[in-house]
Design an enzyme around this catalytic site. Sequence first.
Site, short mmCIF file in Angstrom:
data_model
loop_
_atom_site.label_atom_id
_atom_site.label_comp_id
_atom_site.label_asym_id
_atom_site.label_seq_id
_atom_site.Cartn_x
_atom_site.Cartn_y
_atom_site.Cartn_z
N TYR A 125 -17.20 16.87 -14.68
CA TYR A 125 -17.76 15.52 -14.70
C TYR A 125 -18.74 15.32 -13.54
O TYR A 125 -18.47 15.74 -12.40
CB TYR A 125 -16.60 14.51 -14.62
N LYS A 153 -9.67 6.05 -19.08
CA LYS A 153 -10.01 6.53 -20.42
C LYS A 153 -8.80 6.39 -21.36
O LYS A 153 -8.35 5.31 -21.60
CB LYS A 153 -10.54 7.96 -20.33
N ASP A 156 -8.37 18.65 -14.50
CA ASP A 156 -8.67 17.28 -14.93
C ASP A 156 -8.36 17.18 -16.42
O ASP A 156 -9.05 17.76 -17.25
CB ASP A 156 -10.15 16.96 -14.62
N ARG A 162 0.85 -1.20 0.00
CA ARG A 162 0.00 0.00 0.00
C ARG A 162 0.88 1.25 0.00
O ARG A 162 0.58 2.25 -0.65
CB ARG A 162 -0.95 0.01 1.22
#
Length: 383
Positions: A99, A196, A171, A47
């Site tokens: 978004y 994406k 973004d 992690r």
Amino acid sequence: MTKFNTRLVHAPNPHDNNTGAVEVPIYKATTFAYPSVGSQVEYDYSRSGNPTRRAVEEQLADLEQGQQAFVFSSGMAAIHAALALFKAGDHLIIGDQIYGGTFRILHQFFQKWGLEITAVDTRDPAAIEAAIQPNTKAIYFEPVTNPLLHVTSIQQVATIAHQHALLMIVDNTFLSPYLLQPITLGADIVIHSATKYLAGHSDVSAGAVIARTPELAEQLYFVQNAIGSILSPEDAHELARGIKTLSLRLDRQIANAKRLINFLQQQPVVTIINYPGIPGQPGYEQLHQEATEAGAVFSFELDDQLVDAEAFVNHLKVFQIAVSLGAVESLVELPSKMSHAELSPAEQLAAGITPTLIRISVGIEDVTDLIEDIQQALAAAKK
Ligand SMILES: Cc1ncc(COP(=O)(O)O)c(C=O)c1O
């Protein structure tokens, strides 16, 4: 520095060990042994740091020209991490066309933790200036919006952000570092839904946050390690593989998009096309001062008197009806009924999303098949 296309294929540290492997292996280990108690080690727990993840993080930092990058299990996890830098009572100015998931996490999650938010049209510098309050800490926007492709100048917003000592968070999902590098234009933090274009094959959910400065990187690392919404080693590897062909894919996708738009412009039933990648379109000049191309997502409207937009979408055969974007296959959707269905009809109209607006994410198929598909669907959907 080697050129961008070379850096897509040759990550900064391709040989993470001495085997000569040309790919960084998928390190599934969750823990890494110390040589002895108390010794300094680069990796101790997955992690906190994993070599497969680290390799793609270093590559993204390089491609976006940032100090350091962090990858997460989704774009929303990345956005959550960036927004977790703020504290109760801080005020953020956000783009009014961001978004929907970003809008939702701000309004339904961070607001209850005391973050204040004002949405403005970031194309308008006066609107941004007017929204600044004594507790404003950042401006967050998408330089090309979804689904109407409004273009905001990063440099224009950067001027305001720097005057008022605000962080600027961009973004960059729609354009990717191949077409736009916001940090070179003044952004402090860049975000990606790596699901994406970066991953590019509709088979990985991933997010990335890239920091301009060591101070921001330190804070973001703290959040990534503390919250733990890390990208798995398998998905980090898939993401790294996708990145290698980013420019190849986008070159084809953009060429296909322009051919499709050229075809649509000749159809009398097409009333509006939203795509700042062709001369004469709103945002064209501004976009091309900062980005090389406008990407491969566009939207358009059909004359409701002549064609049923929903029937048109349903009749498409090569285009798949789906909400995501940025992958190798062409996708189509009706924002009013799919990606933006959570908005009321009045909110949709206020945002410029009509019931006949169609959004397309262009893939890498043979463009003549895409054009023929649109042709047959238009004929089938004629009223
Ligand atoms: C511009 C933009 N940012 C962020 C996200 C969220 O990313 P993810 O779906 O990977 O969580 C999306 C998803 O569609 C997006 O389009």
